[in-house]
Every structure is written in C-alpha cells, then in structure tokens.
Write an enzyme that holds these catalytic residues in place. Structure first.
Site, mmCIF file in Angstrom:
data_model
loop_
_atom_site.group_PDB
_atom_site.id
_atom_site.type_symbol
_atom_site.label_atom_id
_atom_site.label_comp_id
_atom_site.label_asym_id
_atom_site.label_seq_id
_atom_site.Cartn_x
_atom_site.Cartn_y
_atom_site.Cartn_z
ATOM 1 N N LYS A 127 10.861 -29.362 -19.691
ATOM 2 C CA LYS A 127 12.077 -28.576 -19.429
ATOM 3 C C LYS A 127 12.151 -28.307 -17.941
ATOM 4 C CE LYS A 127 15.487 -26.721 -21.758
ATOM 5 N NZ LYS A 127 16.046 -27.139 -23.059
ATOM 6 N N ASP A 167 21.417 -28.512 -20.495
ATOM 7 C CA ASP A 167 21.103 -27.260 -21.205
ATOM 8 C C ASP A 167 22.129 -26.255 -20.663
ATOM 9 O OD1 ASP A 167 18.866 -26.033 -23.065
ATOM 10 O OD2 ASP A 167 19.190 -24.524 -21.525
HETATM 11 P P1 NDP Z 1 26.465 -23.932 -22.198
HETATM 12 O O1 NDP Z 1 26.183 -23.602 -20.784
HETATM 13 O O2 NDP Z 1 27.406 -25.035 -22.526
HETATM 14 O O3 NDP Z 1 26.989 -22.642 -22.965
HETATM 15 C C1 NDP Z 1 26.225 -21.487 -23.042
HETATM 16 C C2 NDP Z 1 27.022 -20.428 -23.773
HETATM 17 O O4 NDP Z 1 26.187 -19.310 -24.017
HETATM 18 C C3 NDP Z 1 28.172 -19.908 -22.949
HETATM 19 O O5 NDP Z 1 29.193 -19.470 -23.797
HETATM 20 C C4 NDP Z 1 27.536 -18.751 -22.214
HETATM 21 O O6 NDP Z 1 28.455 -17.776 -21.746
HETATM 22 C C5 NDP Z 1 26.625 -18.187 -23.269
HETATM 23 N N1 NDP Z 1 25.470 -17.543 -22.620
HETATM 24 C C6 NDP Z 1 24.614 -18.118 -21.751
HETATM 25 N N2 NDP Z 1 23.702 -17.234 -21.330
HETATM 26 C C7 NDP Z 1 24.001 -16.084 -21.934
HETATM 27 C C8 NDP Z 1 23.438 -14.799 -21.895
HETATM 28 N N3 NDP Z 1 22.371 -14.530 -21.125
HETATM 29 N N4 NDP Z 1 23.999 -13.848 -22.672
HETATM 30 C C9 NDP Z 1 25.093 -14.124 -23.443
HETATM 31 N N5 NDP Z 1 25.670 -15.325 -23.507
HETATM 32 C C10 NDP Z 1 25.144 -16.279 -22.764
HETATM 33 O O7 NDP Z 1 25.048 -24.191 -22.859
HETATM 34 P P2 NDP Z 1 24.695 -24.922 -24.245
HETATM 35 O O8 NDP Z 1 25.773 -24.707 -25.227
HETATM 36 O O9 NDP Z 1 24.252 -26.281 -23.918
HETATM 37 O O10 NDP Z 1 23.390 -24.104 -24.676
HETATM 38 C C11 NDP Z 1 23.428 -22.988 -25.556
HETATM 39 C C12 NDP Z 1 22.074 -22.783 -26.197
HETATM 40 O O11 NDP Z 1 21.726 -23.958 -26.949
HETATM 41 C C13 NDP Z 1 20.905 -22.583 -25.222
HETATM 42 O O12 NDP Z 1 19.951 -21.726 -25.829
HETATM 43 C C14 NDP Z 1 20.307 -23.981 -25.097
HETATM 44 O O13 NDP Z 1 18.959 -23.941 -24.690
HETATM 45 C C15 NDP Z 1 20.455 -24.461 -26.526
HETATM 46 N N6 NDP Z 1 20.436 -25.901 -26.736
HETATM 47 C C16 NDP Z 1 21.266 -26.743 -26.053
HETATM 48 C C17 NDP Z 1 21.235 -28.090 -26.311
HETATM 49 C C18 NDP Z 1 22.161 -29.037 -25.650
HETATM 50 O O14 NDP Z 1 22.119 -30.230 -25.981
HETATM 51 N N7 NDP Z 1 23.031 -28.617 -24.739
HETATM 52 C C19 NDP Z 1 20.287 -28.665 -27.273
HETATM 53 C C20 NDP Z 1 19.501 -27.691 -27.993
HETATM 54 C C21 NDP Z 1 19.582 -26.367 -27.701
HETATM 55 P P3 NDP Z 1 28.931 -17.804 -20.204
HETATM 56 O O15 NDP Z 1 29.838 -18.976 -20.081
HETATM 57 O O16 NDP Z 1 29.592 -16.497 -20.014
HETATM 58 O O17 NDP Z 1 27.695 -17.944 -19.388
HETATM 59 O O1 2IT Z 2 16.969 -27.646 -25.845
HETATM 60 C C1 2IT Z 2 17.244 -28.860 -25.972
HETATM 61 O O2 2IT Z 2 16.790 -29.528 -26.908
HETATM 62 C C2 2IT Z 2 18.150 -29.474 -24.998
HETATM 63 N N1 2IT Z 2 18.644 -28.772 -24.130
HETATM 64 C C3 2IT Z 2 18.434 -30.938 -25.062
HETATM 65 C C4 2IT Z 2 17.340 -31.715 -24.400
HETATM 66 C C5 2IT Z 2 17.596 -33.201 -24.251
HETATM 67 O O3 2IT Z 2 16.725 -33.835 -23.635
HETATM 68 O O4 2IT Z 2 18.598 -33.723 -24.726
#
Ligand code: NDP
Ligand code: 2IT
Length: 446
Positions: A127, A167
């Site tokens: 990460k 992420d």
């Molecule tokens: P994005 O940046 O696309 O979206 C994040 C969302 O969560 C936004 O709506 C954001 O609001 C909100 N958010 C972020 N930080 C906070 C906080 N501290 N408190 C409240 N709301 C918050 O990220 P992703 O959708 O990619 O990621 C979301 C979650 O999913 C994370 O935990 C990530 O690790 C996990 N994840 C992502 C993957 C991926 O492929 N992208 C894969 C597996 C897991 P705002 O816009 O106001 O910041």
């Molecule tokens: O938390 C996760 O699994 C991710 N943000 C995606 C990682 C990846 O390599 O696609």
C-alpha cells in the site's frame, strides 16, 4: 486471547508500533481469529510465519516537493509499504488524503496481504500514499504532485515487483499522471499500475469492480442465509468510486439505496437516490454531496457523517473510510432492524461495532473478503497487460463474479472447518492467512 504465543506476538507489535492505533487494530483482529489455526498448525508457528507477517518486508518514506499554482513550493510526505511478497509481486492502492501517515499505510498493507490471497490470484500485499490533499487543487497542481510522487516511487516499483493502483483520492486522473511519469522516467510501457485509462492498458470493469464485487459477495452471503437484496432498503456511506458502483449494482439487484454521504454530511431520500445525479456531481464536477438536494426536493441533507447510521435500513454498506461505524452506530443499526453489514471500505467497523454485529446475529461481510473485487480486477488487468490483450466488459465481469463467489465460499468453509460457522471475518482471516503462510514456510526464513 488465551493463546500465550499470540499474546506475545501482539505485545511485540504494540511496543514496536506505538502511536499507530489503526495498524494495531488490524493486527489484533487477525491474531484473535488465528487462535484455532495456531493450535492445529504448530509447524507454522515453528516456521515463525506469524512473527514475520506482523512486520512489513519494506517501508519506504520520501519527500514529495511540488510547486503550487501561485509558484510556492509545497512539501508532502510519500509512503510505500511493501508488506508481503510470498505469493506474488506487492500489490495495493495509493491513498491521497491529509490523514495519511505510516500507521494508515501499514494497516492497509497488512489487510491487503490477506485480501489478495483470498482473490486466488498471484499477488502479494502493499500500500502507498501521501498526506497530500487533492481537494480544491487544480488539475495542474494534481499533475505536478503526481509527477513528483512518481519520480521517487518509480525507483521502487515495477510490473514484476510492485504494482500500485487507486484508493481514496486516487482515481483514473491521478493514475494517468503517475503512469505517464513512470513511462517517461523508465522508458518502459508496462503494467506497472492498474486502474489505467482504457486507451492505455486499463481493464474494462476495473472502475466498477470494487462496488460490483461488494454486491456479488453480499449476494452470496445473503443467499446462504435465506435472504437477498430484493426489496431491501440499503444505506451506503461515501460517494466515491466504491460507493457509486455499490449503489449501482445493489439497485440492479432489486434493492433501494436511500442514503449516501461524503466527508461533510449525508443525503437521504426514502424514494431512492438518483445515482446519475451523484455521478455527475462527484465524478464529473467534483462537488460536495450537499449540492444534490438543490435539484432533488424530496431529499434532505444533514451535516456530519455519523448520522447516516441512524437512518433505518435493512442492509448497510460502509464505503467511505476506516472506523466509520463505532459501537454506538452499530447498536442503532441493530435496533433499527438492520440485518447485514458488508464492507466496501477497508476496516470501516471498529472492534466494538463488530461485537455488536455478532451479539445481534447480524450478517457481517468483512472488508478483506467483501471489497476484494477491486484488487481482483487489478489482477485481471495485470494478466491482460502481460498478454498484451484486452478482454471485453462481459468477460472481466464474469471472472469478477466467479472470484467473489469463490471468496465467499472459502470464507464460509474456513469458518466451518475451524468451528466458527457464520463468522465470515474469522473465515476470511484464516483462509487468507493459510495460503500466505504455506508459501512463507515453503520459501524458508526470508
Ligand atoms: P474515493 O476517494 O473515490 O471516495 C472516498 C469517499 O469516502 C468519498 O465520498 C469521501 O468523501 C469519503 N471519505 C473519505 N475519507 C473520509 C473520512 N475521513 N470521513 C468521511 N468520509 C470520508 O475512494 P474509494 O471509493 O476508492 O475508497 C473508499 C473506501 O474503499 C476506502 O476505505 C478504500 O480503502 C476502500 N477500497 C477502495 C478500493 C478501490 O478500488 N478504489 C478497493 C477496495 C477498498 P470526500 O469526497 O468528502 O472526501
Ligand atoms: O484496498 C484495495 O484493495 C484497493 N484500494 C485496490 C488495490 C488494487 O491494487 O487494485
């Protein structure tokens, strides 16, 4: 924990990583569920597998200087934790958020090791990230930051060594700038990053994969317990990549998503959220979720994130960030009749919240398993890049679907085998652990 060996390991982790509560939380949860494995498999203890697993293979911290639009020099801190390479190259996303510090990247890297193992694909865990805040930055600023970040990171990654992805705060735009800089510096067009644009090696379905995968996993979990998404009220936190595509797929599966949020507050509409409007606001205009109510008179907006869990629902899909559901919120969900929580975000439930789920016999889909669809599809992007081919949307989606089914099956079976039927958290930790542990043992003390 009753097991003295695991207690000793945890004590060492606490001492060595003082000041990193998220990392200690993630390790504690896993060690607690490994007790029956340790009893059955003294050979793994002998090989020091767990002692080694709680320490990342490599941690890289670097300066990221860049120039803002006013000509001023800004300095951020960059991280890459190459956590474990027993079953494949390090693989995991890059988080850009002001809260990022080494403890966050280590907890995410640790989780990633087990998650990637569950996908059945050959990927180790890693990460990265930075305390850079993309909010309010111009495209030019984002590009200069990404280029500077990659100028250092490129010394440590590679298609067969470490493959980052998106992420929080890192989407297609950021991956594009990072990929361009990597290619320029190394003079190599390789699959060194995933989540790339479709015109330069990205995979169809990667954008949708985490949210879709979450619903595929959840569907299996519900079905195994005589339930489905059909006609259920769902609350989804966040409105980013994971939240948007979880909402899309849950709706397609017959559920009604009635609330979504961002880090400022949440929107609620009992008639269902208009996802096209959320996509336009968040993916295109990069605006705040509160703007949604301007054109949606039946919806309400409330400041603050936590209140979203007070909305009565059947299924909760936390898709924002770590520790967003605490014990108190979990108790309210339970009281309101919510019967399933399935995690799109990484570690969104505190240990107290998880206790509440089990105490109330709620179905609990743990992040490591439930959100593995994103990285699984990243693995499929790597395969396509190696073959120099690209598969159709339907092909990738079908593979993602079958991977998520298999993940549920292995969590379910491992839980049963170790006497914890229905505890998919224990099942995910055990199944994910065993594959990595066998590989570590076979490769000797490295
Ligand atoms: P994005 O940046 O696309 O979206 C994040 C969302 O969560 C936004 O709506 C954001 O609001 C909100 N958010 C972020 N930080 C906070 C906080 N501290 N408190 C409240 N709301 C918050 O990220 P992703 O959708 O990619 O990621 C979301 C979650 O999913 C994370 O935990 C990530 O690790 C996990 N994840 C992502 C993957 C991926 O492929 N992208 C894969 C597996 C897991 P705002 O816009 O106001 O910041
Ligand atoms: O938390 C996760 O699994 C991710 N943000 C995606 C990682 C990846 O390599 O696609």
């Amino acid at each position: 924990m009753k097991n003295q060996y695991l207690n000793d390991v945890l004590e060492t982790v606490k001492k060595r990583n003082a000041g990193e509560p998220e990392f200690i939380q993630a390790v504690t949860e896993v060690l607690e569920t490994l007790e029956p494995v340790v009893e059955k498999r003294p050979d793994l203890v002998e090989a020091g597998v767990i002692d080694r697993l709680v320490e990342p293979e490599r941690q890289i911290i670097f300066r990221v200087p860049w120039v803002d639009d006013s000509g001023k020099v800004q300095v951020n801190r960059g991280f890459r934790v190459q956590y474990n390479s027993a079953i494949g190259p390090y693989k995991g996303g890059i988080r850009l958020h002001p809260s990022v510090y080494i403890g966050i990247i280590k907890f995410l890297g640790f989780e990633q090791v087990f998650k990637n193992s569950l996908t059945t694909l050959p990927m180790g865990g890693g990460k990265g990230g930075s305390d850079f805040d993309p909010k309010g930055k111009s495209d030019g600023e984002i590009m200069r930051f990404c280029q500077s970040f990659m100028t250092e990171l490129c010394k440590h990654i590679g298609a067969d060594c470490d493959v980052p992805a998106g992420d929080i705060g890192t989407g297609a735009r950021e991956i594009g700038y990072m990929f361009g800089q990597y290619k320029r510096l190394r003079n190599e067009f390789t699959g060194v990053l995933t989540g790339k644009g479709l015109t330069y090696g990205g995979s169809l379905t990667r954008t949708e994969a985490t949210g879709y995968g979450l619903c595929y996993f959840t569907k299996e979990m519900l079905a195994a317990n005589g339930k489905s998404f059909e006609g259920q009220k769902v609350v989804v936190s966040g409105s980013g990549n994971v939240a948007i595509y979880a909402t899309e797929k849950a709706t397609e599966m017959g559920a009604k998503v009635i609330a979504m949020s961002d880090s400022n507050g949440y929107i609620h509409d009992e008639n269902g959220i208009d996802l096209a409007a959320v996509k336009q606001l968040k993916e295109v205009e990069r605006k705040r979720i509160k703007e949604y109510v301007k054109d949606h008179p039946t919806a309400t907006y409330t400041e603050g994130c936590k209140g979203i869990w007070t909305i009565p629902c059947d299924i909760a899909l936390p898709c924002a960030t770590q520790n967003e559901i605490d014990g108190e919120s979990a108790a309210i969900l339970a009281k309101n009749g919510c019967f399933a929580v399935s995690e799109g975000a990484n570690m969104p439930s505190t240990p107290e919240a998880i206790e509440v789920y089990f105490a109330n016999n709620m179905l609990y889909g743990p992040a490591k398993a439930a959100n593995a669809g994103g990285v699984a599809t990243s693995g499929l992007e790597m395969s396509q890049n190696s073959q120099r081919l690209s598969w159709t949307f339907e092909e990738v989606d079908a593979k993602l679907h079958s991977i998520m089914k298999e993940i549920f099956k292995s969590c379910d079976e491992a839980a049963k085998q170790y006497g914890m039927e229905g505890n998919y958290m224990a099942g995910a930790n055990i199944a994910g652990f065993l594959k990595v542990a066998e590989a570590m043992k076979a490769q000797g003390c490295v």
